[in-house]
Design a protein around this motif. Structure first.
Motif, PDB file in Angstrom:
ATOM      1  N   ILE A 100      54.336  65.111   0.615  1.00  0.00           N
ATOM      2  CA  ILE A 100      54.438  66.503   1.059  1.00  0.00           C
ATOM      3  C   ILE A 100      53.054  66.995   1.454  1.00  0.00           C
ATOM      4  N   HIS A 101      52.884  67.336   2.723  1.00  0.00           N
ATOM      5  CA  HIS A 101      51.609  67.871   3.216  1.00  0.00           C
ATOM      6  C   HIS A 101      51.655  69.389   3.122  1.00  0.00           C
ATOM      7  N   VAL A 102      51.087  69.931   2.048  1.00  0.00           N
ATOM      8  CA  VAL A 102      51.168  71.363   1.783  1.00  0.00           C
ATOM      9  C   VAL A 102      50.180  72.124   2.640  1.00  0.00           C
ATOM     10  N   ASP A 103      48.938  71.675   2.667  1.00  0.00           N
ATOM     11  CA  ASP A 103      47.878  72.353   3.412  1.00  0.00           C
ATOM     12  C   ASP A 103      46.902  71.300   3.926  1.00  0.00           C
ATOM     13  N   ILE A 104      45.805  71.774   4.549  1.00  0.00           N
ATOM     14  CA  ILE A 104      44.847  70.844   5.148  1.00  0.00           C
ATOM     15  C   ILE A 104      44.303  69.886   4.098  1.00  0.00           C
ATOM     16  N   TYR A 107      47.833  67.586  -0.655  1.00  0.00           N
ATOM     17  CA  TYR A 107      48.981  66.698  -0.533  1.00  0.00           C
ATOM     18  C   TYR A 107      49.675  66.623  -1.888  1.00  0.00           C
ATOM     19  N   ARG A 108      51.003  66.617  -1.873  1.00  0.00           N
ATOM     20  CA  ARG A 108      51.761  66.628  -3.123  1.00  0.00           C
ATOM     21  C   ARG A 108      52.699  65.428  -3.176  1.00  0.00           C
ATOM     22  N   CYS A 109      52.768  64.833  -4.351  1.00  0.00           N
ATOM     23  CA  CYS A 109      53.685  63.723  -4.595  1.00  0.00           C
ATOM     24  C   CYS A 109      55.090  64.275  -4.798  1.00  0.00           C
ATOM     25  N   GLY A 110      56.038  63.772  -4.021  1.00  0.00           N
ATOM     26  CA  GLY A 110      57.407  64.260  -4.137  1.00  0.00           C
ATOM     27  C   GLY A 110      58.137  63.747  -5.358  1.00  0.00           C
ATOM     28  N   TYR A 111      57.575  62.776  -6.062  1.00  0.00           N
ATOM     29  CA  TYR A 111      58.203  62.238  -7.267  1.00  0.00           C
ATOM     30  C   TYR A 111      57.802  63.031  -8.510  1.00  0.00           C
ATOM     31  N   PHE A 116      47.002  66.364  -4.649  1.00  0.00           N
ATOM     32  CA  PHE A 116      45.783  65.631  -4.324  1.00  0.00           C
ATOM     33  C   PHE A 116      45.131  66.296  -3.116  1.00  0.00           C
ATOM     34  N   ARG A 117      43.809  66.160  -3.029  1.00  0.00           N
ATOM     35  CA  ARG A 117      43.070  66.863  -1.967  1.00  0.00           C
ATOM     36  C   ARG A 117      42.914  66.029  -0.702  1.00  0.00           C
ATOM     37  N   ALA A 118      43.387  64.804  -0.705  1.00  0.00           N
ATOM     38  CA  ALA A 118      43.335  63.969   0.492  1.00  0.00           C
ATOM     39  C   ALA A 118      44.498  62.972   0.455  1.00  0.00           C
ATOM     40  N   GLU A 119      44.911  62.533   1.636  1.00  0.00           N
ATOM     41  CA  GLU A 119      46.057  61.623   1.726  1.00  0.00           C
ATOM     42  C   GLU A 119      45.746  60.273   1.104  1.00  0.00           C
ATOM     43  N   GLN A 124      46.727  56.059  -3.130  1.00  0.00           N
ATOM     44  CA  GLN A 124      46.320  55.332  -4.336  1.00  0.00           C
ATOM     45  C   GLN A 124      47.236  55.664  -5.505  1.00  0.00           C
ATOM     46  N   HIS A 125      47.660  56.919  -5.588  1.00  0.00           N
ATOM     47  CA  HIS A 125      48.584  57.330  -6.642  1.00  0.00           C
ATOM     48  C   HIS A 125      49.921  56.602  -6.492  1.00  0.00           C
ATOM     49  N   PHE A 126      50.410  56.477  -5.275  1.00  0.00           N
ATOM     50  CA  PHE A 126      51.645  55.730  -5.038  1.00  0.00           C
ATOM     51  C   PHE A 126      51.495  54.267  -5.479  1.00  0.00           C
ATOM     52  N   ASP A 127      50.346  53.676  -5.152  1.00  0.00           N
ATOM     53  CA  ASP A 127      50.124  52.273  -5.499  1.00  0.00           C
ATOM     54  C   ASP A 127      50.060  52.067  -7.007  1.00  0.00           C
ATOM     55  N   ASN A 128      49.499  53.040  -7.735  1.00  0.00           N
ATOM     56  CA  ASN A 128      49.296  52.886  -9.176  1.00  0.00           C
ATOM     57  C   ASN A 128      50.500  53.329 -10.003  1.00  0.00           C
ATOM     58  N   ARG A 129      51.141  54.427  -9.582  1.00  0.00           N
ATOM     59  CA  ARG A 129      52.166  55.037 -10.423  1.00  0.00           C
ATOM     60  C   ARG A 129      53.601  54.811  -9.942  1.00  0.00           C
ATOM     61  N   HIS A 130      53.788  54.620  -8.650  1.00  0.00           N
ATOM     62  CA  HIS A 130      55.145  54.504  -8.111  1.00  0.00           C
ATOM     63  C   HIS A 130      55.312  53.200  -7.328  1.00  0.00           C
ATOM     64  N   TYR A 131      54.664  52.170  -7.814  1.00  0.00           N
ATOM     65  CA  TYR A 131      54.733  50.868  -7.144  1.00  0.00           C
ATOM     66  C   TYR A 131      56.152  50.318  -7.146  1.00  0.00           C
ATOM     67  N   ASN A 132      56.919  50.645  -8.201  1.00  0.00           N
ATOM     68  CA  ASN A 132      58.270  50.101  -8.326  1.00  0.00           C
ATOM     69  C   ASN A 132      59.214  50.611  -7.245  1.00  0.00           C
ATOM     70  N   LEU A 133      58.806  51.641  -6.494  1.00  0.00           N
ATOM     71  CA  LEU A 133      59.666  52.208  -5.458  1.00  0.00           C
ATOM     72  C   LEU A 133      59.436  51.568  -4.090  1.00  0.00           C
ATOM     73  N   LEU A 134      58.535  50.591  -4.016  1.00  0.00           N
ATOM     74  CA  LEU A 134      58.329  49.881  -2.760  1.00  0.00           C
ATOM     75  C   LEU A 134      59.507  48.953  -2.486  1.00  0.00           C
ATOM     76  N   ASN A 135      59.921  48.925  -1.232  1.00  0.00           N
ATOM     77  CA  ASN A 135      61.043  48.075  -0.832  1.00  0.00           C
ATOM     78  C   ASN A 135      60.498  46.705  -0.406  1.00  0.00           C
ATOM     79  N   VAL A 136      60.206  45.869  -1.407  1.00  0.00           N
ATOM     80  CA  VAL A 136      59.599  44.565  -1.139  1.00  0.00           C
ATOM     81  C   VAL A 136      60.628  43.440  -1.160  1.00  0.00           C
ATOM     82  N   SER A 137      61.910  43.783  -1.209  1.00  0.00           N
ATOM     83  CA  SER A 137      62.945  42.754  -1.343  1.00  0.00           C
ATOM     84  C   SER A 137      63.023  41.858  -0.112  1.00  0.00           C
TER      85      SER A 137
END
Length: 274
Positions: A100-104, A107-111, A116-119, A124-137
């Motif tokens: 979610i791009h709130v402002d310049i 950035y906000r995590c939808g989960y 966060f202040r930059a994309e 990095q947050h996605f890679d560390n905390r929500h890695y299990n949601l990657l569609n790597v099948s």
């Protein structure tokens, strides 16, 4: 004297007991912390490594969304899941849709709704905390199509003055034509044939070292200009006011002309008696 000695030894013994308890508590807590650290390391080690660029996958999807999907919508055509351009082949698509791009600088995590202040920090947050949601099948990477889709025009990782490599251009053109054949087969009907021809002109023709050929020659999604939108809103706001001013002006002019006619009319003379 003995009582005094006993009184002095009691606080000392109590203090020593406190030190022993504190040391035992810390010694018990340290192994737990080590277990937590080891557990987190084990979790990271158990995760399969992804050899796919998030940035270039994002650029490839942006190109598809900007320069291909609008023309598919005109033909009312949907890509097959077997097509490599389909969004299901983007392992980062689920995470990108929860960005979610709130402002310049926000950035906000939808989960988990963290901000966060930059994309890049959100990535990095996605890679560390929500890695299990990657569609790597399926093991496919949308960034692998960047050569055919001209991602460098979006990412700007290479200078436009780089000398053209004929072998790379031929390889990218071959990949581009394979995408056209698999995603828009010529036996799919008139609309699919038109999209096949469009894809070749839009993406594949630019894979050449001859000058004058640029990608996305057929254009892309039409964006509404912010300036045009602001001017339209101002016109809609001031148009009723303008008509009101014209109406009031005409009404005042009508009153003034009526009064002038009254003043300019000569007083009626009485007829002479015969």
């Amino acid at each position: 004297m003995a009582n005094r000695r006993i009184g002095k030894t009691i606080p000392c013994s109590a203090f020593s007991v406190f030190i022993l308890l504190l040391s035992s508590a810390t010694s018990q807590s340290q192994p737990n912390q080590g277990i937590d650290v080891d557990a987190s390391r084990n979790i990271k080690e158990q995760q399969p490594e992804v050899h796919c660029s998030r940035e270039r996958s994002r650029a490839a999807w942006k190109i598809i969304e900007e320069y291909l999907i609008p023309f598919m919508e005109k033909e009312k055509y949907q890509l097959s899941s077997r097509c490599r351009l389909h969004q299901s082949n983007d392992i980062f698509r689920e995470q990108e849709e929860h960005k979610i791009h709130v402002d310049i600088n926000e950035y906000r995590c939808g989960y988990c709704k963290k901000v966060f202040r930059a994309e890049k920090y959100l990535d990095q947050h996605f890679d560390n905390r929500h890695y299990n949601l990657l569609n790597v099948s399926h093991g496919k990477c949308l960034a692998d199509l960047c050569g055919a889709l001209h991602c460098d025009f979006v990412v700007n990782t290479q200078s436009q003055k780089t000398k053209c490599n004929p072998a790379a251009s031929a390889r990218n053109r071959h990949l581009c034509e394979d995408l056209a054949n698999s995603c828009f087969p010529l036996n799919g009907g008139p609309s699919v044939t038109r999209l096949h021809e469009f894809f070749l002109r839009q993406f594949c023709d630019a894979h050449t070292c001859s000058k004058g050929r640029k990608p996305f020659s057929r254009g892309g999604k039409k964006h509404t200009s912010v300036f045009y939108l602001a001017v339209s809103i101002l016109i809609l706001m001031f148009l009723p006011i303008f008509y009101l001013i014209v109406y009031l002006y005409q009404r005042e002019m009508g009153k003034s002309t009526t009064q002038l006619k009254r003043f300019s009319k000569p007083p009626g003379r009485k007829p002479k008696p015969s």
